[in-house]
Design a protein around this motif. Structure first.
Motif, PDB file in Angstrom:
ATOM      1  N   LYS B 244       0.852  -1.191   0.000  1.00  0.00           N
ATOM      2  CA  LYS B 244       0.000   0.000   0.000  1.00  0.00           C
ATOM      3  C   LYS B 244       0.882   1.233   0.000  1.00  0.00           C
ATOM      4  N   VAL B 245       0.277   2.343  -0.309  1.00  0.00           N
ATOM      5  CA  VAL B 245       1.050   3.575  -0.327  1.00  0.00           C
ATOM      6  C   VAL B 245       1.462   3.920   1.097  1.00  0.00           C
ATOM      7  N   LEU B 246       2.685   4.342   1.212  1.00  0.00           N
ATOM      8  CA  LEU B 246       3.247   4.617   2.528  1.00  0.00           C
ATOM      9  C   LEU B 246       2.436   5.676   3.255  1.00  0.00           C
ATOM     10  N   GLN B 247       2.061   5.337   4.475  1.00  0.00           N
ATOM     11  CA  GLN B 247       1.342   6.336   5.248  1.00  0.00           C
ATOM     12  C   GLN B 247       2.332   7.240   5.964  1.00  0.00           C
ATOM     13  N   ALA B 248       1.818   8.406   6.263  1.00  0.00           N
ATOM     14  CA  ALA B 248       2.701   9.386   6.892  1.00  0.00           C
ATOM     15  C   ALA B 248       3.258   8.855   8.212  1.00  0.00           C
ATOM     16  N   ASP B 249       2.473   8.042   8.907  1.00  0.00           N
ATOM     17  CA  ASP B 249       2.913   7.631  10.244  1.00  0.00           C
ATOM     18  C   ASP B 249       4.053   6.617  10.207  1.00  0.00           C
ATOM     19  N   LEU B 250       4.416   6.158   9.027  1.00  0.00           N
ATOM     20  CA  LEU B 250       5.559   5.258   8.959  1.00  0.00           C
ATOM     21  C   LEU B 250       6.863   6.025   9.025  1.00  0.00           C
ATOM     22  N   LYS B 251       6.750   7.313   8.767  1.00  0.00           N
ATOM     23  CA  LYS B 251       7.969   8.113   8.806  1.00  0.00           C
ATOM     24  C   LYS B 251       8.121   8.708  10.197  1.00  0.00           C
ATOM     25  N   PRO B 252       9.332   9.047  10.552  1.00  0.00           N
ATOM     26  CA  PRO B 252       9.555   9.621  11.870  1.00  0.00           C
ATOM     27  C   PRO B 252       8.524  10.703  12.193  1.00  0.00           C
ATOM     28  N   GLN B 253       7.943  10.570  13.355  1.00  0.00           N
ATOM     29  CA  GLN B 253       6.909  11.506  13.713  1.00  0.00           C
ATOM     30  C   GLN B 253       7.222  12.060  15.092  1.00  0.00           C
ATOM     31  N   LYS B 254       7.144  13.324  15.210  1.00  0.00           N
ATOM     32  CA  LYS B 254       7.485  13.940  16.499  1.00  0.00           C
ATOM     33  C   LYS B 254       6.212  14.190  17.288  1.00  0.00           C
ATOM     34  N   ALA B 255       6.358  14.271  18.566  1.00  0.00           N
ATOM     35  CA  ALA B 255       5.227  14.681  19.375  1.00  0.00           C
ATOM     36  C   ALA B 255       4.828  16.068  18.901  1.00  0.00           C
ATOM     37  N   SER B 256       3.528  16.274  18.761  1.00  0.00           N
ATOM     38  CA  SER B 256       3.100  17.538  18.176  1.00  0.00           C
ATOM     39  C   SER B 256       3.393  18.699  19.118  1.00  0.00           C
ATOM     40  N   MET B 257       3.317  18.433  20.397  1.00  0.00           N
ATOM     41  CA  MET B 257       3.580  19.510  21.350  1.00  0.00           C
ATOM     42  C   MET B 257       4.887  19.255  22.080  1.00  0.00           C
ATOM     43  N   GLN B 258       5.444  20.327  22.561  1.00  0.00           N
ATOM     44  CA  GLN B 258       6.608  20.142  23.417  1.00  0.00           C
ATOM     45  C   GLN B 258       6.132  19.616  24.773  1.00  0.00           C
ATOM     46  N   ILE B 259       6.902  18.730  25.320  1.00  0.00           N
ATOM     47  CA  ILE B 259       6.518  18.157  26.595  1.00  0.00           C
ATOM     48  C   ILE B 259       6.765  19.178  27.707  1.00  0.00           C
ATOM     49  N   VAL B 260       5.813  19.270  28.591  1.00  0.00           N
ATOM     50  CA  VAL B 260       6.046  20.120  29.754  1.00  0.00           C
ATOM     51  C   VAL B 260       6.670  19.243  30.827  1.00  0.00           C
ATOM     52  N   ARG B 261       7.921  19.527  31.144  1.00  0.00           N
ATOM     53  CA  ARG B 261       8.578  18.672  32.130  1.00  0.00           C
ATOM     54  C   ARG B 261       8.536  19.324  33.485  1.00  0.00           C
ATOM     55  N   LYS B 262       7.580  18.943  34.275  1.00  0.00           N
ATOM     56  CA  LYS B 262       7.601  19.519  35.612  1.00  0.00           C
ATOM     57  C   LYS B 262       7.619  18.433  36.669  1.00  0.00           C
ATOM     58  N   GLU B 263       6.905  17.333  36.430  1.00  0.00           N
ATOM     59  CA  GLU B 263       6.815  16.324  37.475  1.00  0.00           C
ATOM     60  C   GLU B 263       7.737  15.166  37.183  1.00  0.00           C
ATOM     61  N   LYS B 264       8.653  14.921  38.071  1.00  0.00           N
ATOM     62  CA  LYS B 264       9.524  13.762  37.895  1.00  0.00           C
ATOM     63  C   LYS B 264       8.772  12.515  38.316  1.00  0.00           C
TER      64      LYS B 264
END
Lengths: 317, 504
Positions: B244-264
């Motif tokens: 099948k035609v390659l779907q976009a999700d087969l390629k490297p995909q980044k988290a759409s938002m930056q992670i908020v790192r506050k809680e360990k």
């Protein structure tokens, strides 16, 4: 659930199909060779004769399925039944004697289990050593003599029956409950998991040491129960009891589908068939008046054949 | 390669397993001195075909023609060696207690007197053989002392020690570092010059484009396409592989938002094993995927096995959700919400002889435990849910050993999702797995951390994987953390630079 049960039953049956076939074949041959074989009294006899081995083999199957071996079971049988007989004789109390016997069996199993599970000694070497150790202790304890003069009701138990002999009932109850224990309980599944892959089980959070420890205590426990049956049949405690029983127990498990080289395989009902198989063979050869030397030869050949046929069947499917 | 001689041909090969047509009327040819990539998703039939070639499986029908001779219908792996067919499996087949030279000349040792091994000569011959490959390995060393990459070279030398015409390499680079892979490629090019045909199985397309001449793509037991590498693109090949035609999700995909790192969620302080790992500190935050990169020997796996209580530590304090916890084994770890998915699914990741459902519940019997008795109904329901959501090809009672690598890995992941942990450590989660399953597994990890209060660690030798999934990336070398990259900074060149320069 009923559907699921059906599958489970089917699985067990098909897994043991080959062994059952060989057993039936063996029984047919015996029936043809001698009219004395296929009688109610002789068949009952076979069940009684198979009981001591069959009961030890239950513990053995748990040990083998967990990926271990225990060759000290015969010695545990001797030691625990002698302790039981002595207590019974001096106290005059049967329950106390039985309790002492079982306690002794569990304690010896616990000794094996501690060395193997917690100190990580190799199971074969540990139980090889304790086989001598326990046997020697049994001789020392009895000064090499049989302990006789047990209460009469012990004898009554061995000879008593309710439809089937009591001894056979004990055996059947143990088999049914242990089949359930291995197939249906969390503990049983953990034993299988440990046997299939120790490391995988450990990484999955299963306490491998605890499981290993428990199966060796169980092995001691069932050796003691078997010792009680033995003691009741001979109405005495014998330090020479159970000589080479470990080999019969291993043979029963292996004929029943367990594997000495690969844990995680094997089932309790298969072991029962294996134990009966061995008893049929021994009984038949004795009826046929085959000399004891030839009996051993036949035993070796038939066990090899049984396992060979099973392998062949598995390869064909 | 058209001008060169046809060396090996499969003609209408077929092979059935109970209920499965593993190979269905497959024909293909290989030419002398050609490097051919054999591609396909897990379960496409590549491994089965190669096992037929090696004599491990008996084909149901068809002919194999090697050097204009039809091979017998049944032959053993040792016969295959005599015909000049060598297979190098992912799991190497060297005997670890023997020396390098003994392994190379196993079963055809040079002998002096009637039956005495001439070790001197053997040493010399082994030295020559290894030199030809440019491998700097001491022939007298025990194989168990060698790193994996050198073992692989020994394996190749062993293949060449008998007159070898075809070498099959099954995923040879999965456990190799980037550098060692490059060395391996040099060797493969040398083999080509010696007119040896190399059949190369790999899921890493970039490698195939580096060294292969031609690619044959299989799907569901048949050949679906053949391409000359110079004349096609990676996307074309992937399309052939998945159908099948390659779907976009087969390629490297980044988290759409930056992670908020506050809680360990986890803090490891002063972790040392007294040997290689010395005073490591690290934290994991809620909601992030922490990537761990580094060369082989960086002790990434060792560090996390130690944190999870699987291997003993010398010292180290572990805090989970701000609480100091004492973890001495995997059982404790799971109780505290920490799960470790092993890198070796065949050795300690799965119980291969048991069914899918038994494997899945292994990490957590609580939900199926009714007063000590297993509720098989529930076990089946739980595993069927995982089979459906993770798209595992098999049913709950299938033995895991009968599944393909990708599906095995999904079972392993199911097991850990079932453990209901808050922090999951995925050690090489996609080792030896096809592109499609790889993307699915990455998505599963993403989905996992999307849940409230979860976090994941991904340890990987595959830089593309780390780039694709990590929200934060730590680079380790020789038991130390030597680099840290946050969301936006994670890009290939700087990461590679960190690994290769600080690494050694």
């Amino acid at each position: 659930m009923p559907h699921n049960n059906k599958i489970a039953i089917k699985k067990v049956l098909s897994g043991n199909f080959g062994t059952v076939l060989v057993l039936i074949f063996l029984m047919c041959i015996m029936t043809i060779l001698t009219p004395k074989f296929f009688t109610v009294s002789n068949l009952t006899n076979i069940l009684i004769q198979s009981a001591t081995n069959a009961i030890i083999a239950v513990g053995m199957t748990f040990v083998i399925v967990s990926g271990n071996t225990d060759i000290s079971v015969g010695a545990i049988l001797a030691m625990s039944s002698c302790v039981g007989a002595q207590v019974m004789k001096s106290s005059g109390s049967i329950p106390l004697g039985l309790f002492a016997s079982i306690l002794a069996g569990c304690a010896l199993g616990l000794f094996n289990g501690t060395l193997i599970a917690f100190l990580e000694f190799p199971p074969f070497i540990v139980t090889l050593s304790t086989m001598w150790l326990f046997r020697g202790l049994a001789y020392l304890f009895t000064e090499g003599r049989a302990i006789v003069g047990l209460p009469e009701s012990m004898m009554n138990f061995a000879n008593g029956k309710f439809v089937l002999p009591y001894i056979v009932w004990v055996m059947l109850i143990i088999y049914i409950s242990c089949h359930f224990l291995l197939q249906k309980t969390v503990f049983g599944r953990k034993v299988v998991a440990v046997g299939d892959s120790k490391e995988s089980a450990r990484l999955s959070g299963i306490n491998v040491k605890k499981i290993t420890f428990i199966v060796f205590v169980m092995s001691g426990f069932f050796s003691a129960i078997s010792g009680i049956v033995y003691m009741s049949r001979l109405n005495s405690g014998q330090p020479i009891a159970g000589q080479s029983y470990e080999m019969y127990a291993i043979a029963a498990s292996v004929i029943g589908g367990a594997s000495l080289t690969k844990g995680g395989i094997g089932n309790i009902l298969g072991t029962l068939i294996g134990a009966i198989f061995i008893a049929v063979l021994q009984n038949g050869l004795i009826i046929l008046n085959v000399s004891t030397y030839w009996q051993q030869v036949a035993m070796g050949i038939v066990v090899l054949l049984a396992i060979g046929l099973d392998k062949l069947r598995k390869r064909m499917s | 390669m058209e001008e060169s001689r046809r060396l090996l041909e499969f003609r209408n090969i077929s092979k059935n397993f109970p209920g499965v047509k593993a190979i269905d009327d497959v024909s293909m040819s290989f030419f002398e001195g050609e490097i051919v990539a054999l591609l396909g998703e897990n379960g496409a039939g590549k491994s089965t075909l190669m096992k037929i070639l090696s004599g491990a499986y008996i084909r149901d029908g068809g002919d194999i023609i090697l050097d204009e001779e039809i091979l017998p219908h049944v032959y053993s792996p040792s016969d295959a060696r005599k015909f000049g067919i060598a297979i190098i499996y992912q799991e190497l087949s060297l005997i670890s207690e023997l020396t390098v030279m003994e392994n190379i000349y196993l079963t055809h040792e040079p002998k002096s007197f009637p039956n005495v091994i001439d070790f001197k000569k053997m040493n010399q011959m082994a030295r020559n053989q290894l030199d030809k490959l440019g491998a700097n390995v001491d022939p007298q060393k025990n194989v168990k002392e060698l790193p994996l990459s050198e073992k692989q070279m020994v394996e190749i030398a062993k293949a060449l020690a008998v007159d070898c015409k075809v070498i099959v390499m099954d995923e040879p680079t999965t456990s190799l570092t980037w550098e060692d892979s490059a060395k391996l490629f040099d060797i493969i090019r040398k083999l080509k010059k010696q007119k040896i045909t190399v059949i190369y199985i790999s899921h890493r397309l970039d490698e195939i484009f580096q060294i292969c001449d031609r690619a044959i793509v299989m799907r569901d037991g048949v050949v679906v396409g053949e391409k000359r590498i110079k004349e096609c693109s990676q996307d074309e090949i992937i399309e052939l592989m998945c159908g099948k035609v390659l779907q976009a999700d087969l390629k490297p995909q980044k988290a759409s938002m930056q992670i908020v790192r506050k809680e360990k969620i986890l803090e490891a302080e002063h972790f040392s094993d007294g040997k290689f790992i010395n005073d490591i500190n690290l934290s994991i935050y809620k909601g992030e995927i922490l990537g761990i990169g580094g060369l082989i020997g960086s002790k990434r796996t060792e560090l996390f096995r130690m944190i999870c209580g699987i291997d003993p530590k010398q010292q180290g304090i572990l805090k989970i959700k701000d609480r100091v916890v004492s973890i001495r084994n995997a059982e404790d770890a799971i109780k505290n919400g920490l799960g470790y998915l092993s890198e070796n699914r065949k050795e300690d990741g799965l119980s291969l002889g048991l069914s899918v459902e038994e494997n899945i519940v292994q990490s957590n019997y609580q939900p199926v435990n009714r007063y000590g008795i297993v509720s098989w109904e529930k076990v089946e329901k739980i595993s069927n849910d995982f089979i459906k959501t993770l798209n595992i090809k098999g049913n709950s009672s299938t033995k895991v050993i009968n599944l393909s690598g990708g599906n095995q890995q999904k079972v392993s992941i199911s097991k850990w999702l079932h453990a209901e942990c808050d922090i999951l450590i995925f050690d090489e989660p996609t080792k030896g797995i096809d592109v499609n399953s790889k993307a699915e597994i990455h998505q599963l990890i993403r989905d996992f951390v999307k849940n409230e209060g979860k976090a994941a660690v991904v340890i990987s030798s595959d830089i593309n994987e780390l780039l694709a999934v990590s929200d934060r990336l730590l680079i380790m070398s020789k038991g130390k953390i030597v680099g840290e990259f946050f969301d936006g900074e994670i890009e290939e060149t700087s990461v590679l630079k960190c690994v290769t320069t600080k690494g050694i």
